[in-house]
Design an enzyme around this catalytic site. Structure first.
Site, short mmCIF file in Angstrom:
data_model
loop_
_atom_site.label_atom_id
_atom_site.label_comp_id
_atom_site.label_asym_id
_atom_site.label_seq_id
_atom_site.Cartn_x
_atom_site.Cartn_y
_atom_site.Cartn_z
N LYS A 50 20.81 39.91 12.28
CA LYS A 50 21.43 40.05 13.61
C LYS A 50 20.62 41.03 14.46
O LYS A 50 19.75 41.74 13.93
CB LYS A 50 22.86 40.55 13.46
CG LYS A 50 22.96 41.97 12.92
CD LYS A 50 24.37 42.37 12.56
CE LYS A 50 24.40 43.79 12.02
NZ LYS A 50 25.72 44.12 11.45
N TYR A 294 9.65 62.78 36.87
CA TYR A 294 10.81 62.95 37.76
C TYR A 294 11.55 64.25 37.48
O TYR A 294 11.70 64.66 36.33
CB TYR A 294 11.77 61.78 37.57
CG TYR A 294 11.22 60.45 37.99
CD1 TYR A 294 10.60 60.27 39.22
CD2 TYR A 294 11.30 59.36 37.13
CE1 TYR A 294 10.10 59.04 39.60
CE2 TYR A 294 10.80 58.12 37.50
CZ TYR A 294 10.20 57.97 38.74
OH TYR A 294 9.70 56.76 39.09
C1 LIG Z 1 25.53 44.73 10.17
C2 LIG Z 1 26.33 44.27 9.03
C3 LIG Z 1 25.84 44.36 7.73
C4 LIG Z 1 24.55 45.06 7.38
O1 LIG Z 1 24.71 46.46 7.42
P1 LIG Z 1 23.51 47.44 6.98
O2 LIG Z 1 24.13 48.78 6.93
O3 LIG Z 1 22.50 47.33 8.08
O4 LIG Z 1 22.98 46.96 5.70
C5 LIG Z 1 26.59 43.77 6.73
N1 LIG Z 1 27.77 43.18 6.99
C6 LIG Z 1 28.27 43.09 8.23
C7 LIG Z 1 29.58 42.41 8.46
C8 LIG Z 1 27.59 43.65 9.29
O5 LIG Z 1 28.10 43.58 10.53
#
Ligand SMILES: *Cc1c(COP(=O)(O)O)cnc(C)c1O
Length: 401
Positions: A50, A294
């Protein structure tokens, strides 16, 4: 300790790009292999891709991750379709893909046709069932029931189970419950896993109730652990683990690393996958007394050779690091002078450069014997490594090495 040979930072052949990310595909594969060794046999290794593969680039990381993982987890249906396209284009075998996020009616039908699994997290899903029937699917949609065991985010709470999941017993012609999952609230910030253990107990109770009502088949896939829990809570490994941040060679937190040493004896060797570099836009002297950026927040004490770098908060370089961060040029630490701007930072290269020729700056990664980690940048920005990498602009060129 073995000191790695200095590798001078170099720019890729195409000179038009402003800044670029270098992606180490071998490190991606090795990180998942390291996690696989820790999990032992019988646990499916899922990689979470993701957030544009945690900012590393879904398209660029997919060849390596698709080959190395048993399951791929995404938030959006679009990312799932991109994975199926990748498989078609490359003649790659179909991987299990699970959409963790929400999907509309048309998307849900398309996911079923593409044999992509979807999380069902609340009873509103019942409204989609008639449309699935009308679609005349060849095979039922594979659904994973999300149980909220204490994160307070999506999922059926224990109070909802089984009553609010009962609609599924009347939808078996179009929805097959293939899995059950939950997500931990507090595994990264602590060294004792008491709350996570209570969440595991709640998940097990939900599974018992769902099985008793024949909503969940005995062979359904159970998964709950993200990177931290996969390492620290062997009981949470269940049938599959969802490895996000560790895929990219980053630790969920320093507490996780400390705890892993205790729980595992030896910590898995995670290799950061990403470097971020750019070529300077200009190198020049500013006379003593000159202001930079800035708000005129920085004034040169002495004559200062500066490099103007084409990177700013638009690209994901946090404005909050103004006056704190360094970049590396020719293996030297160069302070960021004044404020981070939308498309620029100005760095002091007086010690790092011997003339006004363009330089290559490293914002994240190794240069010579020195390195700037994602965690270092996150500390300067008062945030966590997850946020730094996922905010790296989608527009940045990602070069796979
Ligand atoms: C983002 C997420 C993960 C992965 O988490 P990490 O700490 O990056 O390994 C796993 N399960 C769900 C439901 C998530 O949203």
């Amino acid at each position: 300790m073995l000191v790695p040979a200095p590798r001078p930072a170099t720019a890729p052949a195409f000179p038009s790009i402003a800044s670029w990310l270098e992606i180490d595909a071998t490190a991606l594969r090795r990180n998942l292999e390291a996690m696989r060794r820790v999990m032992g046999p019988g646990v499916r290794i899922g990689s979470v891709v993701k957030g544009n593969a945690y900012g590393h680039g879904l398209a660029e990381t997919l060849p390596a991750l698709h080959a190395a993982a048993d399951v791929l987890y995404v938030i959006t249906p679009q990312d799932a379709f991109a994975i199926r396209d990748h498989e078609r284009r490359h003649g790659a075998p179909r991987r299990q893909v699970l959409v963790l996020g929400p999907a509309g009616v048309e998307e849900t039908i398309a996911l079923a046709r593409e044999e992509v699994d979807l999380v069902v997290a609340d009873a509103s899903f019942a409204a989609i069932v008639p449309a699935l029937r009308e679609a005349g699917l060849d095979a039922p949609l594979r659904a994973h029931l999300h149980i909220d065991t204490g994160l307070g985010r999506e999922g059926f709470t224990l109070a909802d189970v089984p009553a609010r999941t009962a609609f599924l017993t009347g939808a078996t012609d179009v929805v097959r419950v293939a899995g059950v999952l939950s997500h931990f609230a507090n595994t990264e910030d602590v060294t004792d896993q008491e709350y996570a253990t209570s969440q595991l107990n709640a998940l097990e109770e939900a599974i018992r109730r769902l099985q008793a009502e024949r909503i969940l088949p005995a062979n359904a896939e159970r998964h709950v652990a993200a990177s931290a829990a996969a390492m620290l809570l062997p009981r949470a490994r269940l049938d599959a683990v969802r490895i996000g941040i560790a895929t990219y060679g980053l630790w969920p937190s320093s507490e996780t690393k400390l705890s892993a040493r205790v729980v595992l004896g030896e910590v898995p060797k995670l290799e950061p996958v990403l470097a971020w570099r750019c070529r300077s836009q200009a190198v020049k002297w500013l006379a003593a007394g000159s202001f930079v950026g800035y708000g005129c927040t920085y004034r040169c004490d002495t004559d200062t050779r500066v490099a103007v770098l084409p990177v700013g908060y638009f690209d994901g370089y946090p404005r909050l690091v103004s006056g704190r961060a360094h970049v590396l040029v020719n293996g030297h630490r160069c302070p960021v002078l004044g404020r981070v701007m939308m498309n620029h930072i100005v760095v002091d290269v007086t010690r790092a450069a011997t003339d006004d020729a363009p330089v290559v700056a490293t914002l994240i990664g190794h240069d010579g014997h020195d390195a700037i980690s994602v965690e270092q940048l996150a500390n300067w920005a008062q945030t966590i490594n997850y946020e730094v990498v996922t905010r790296l602009g989608a527009h940045l060129q990602r070069v796979v090495r």
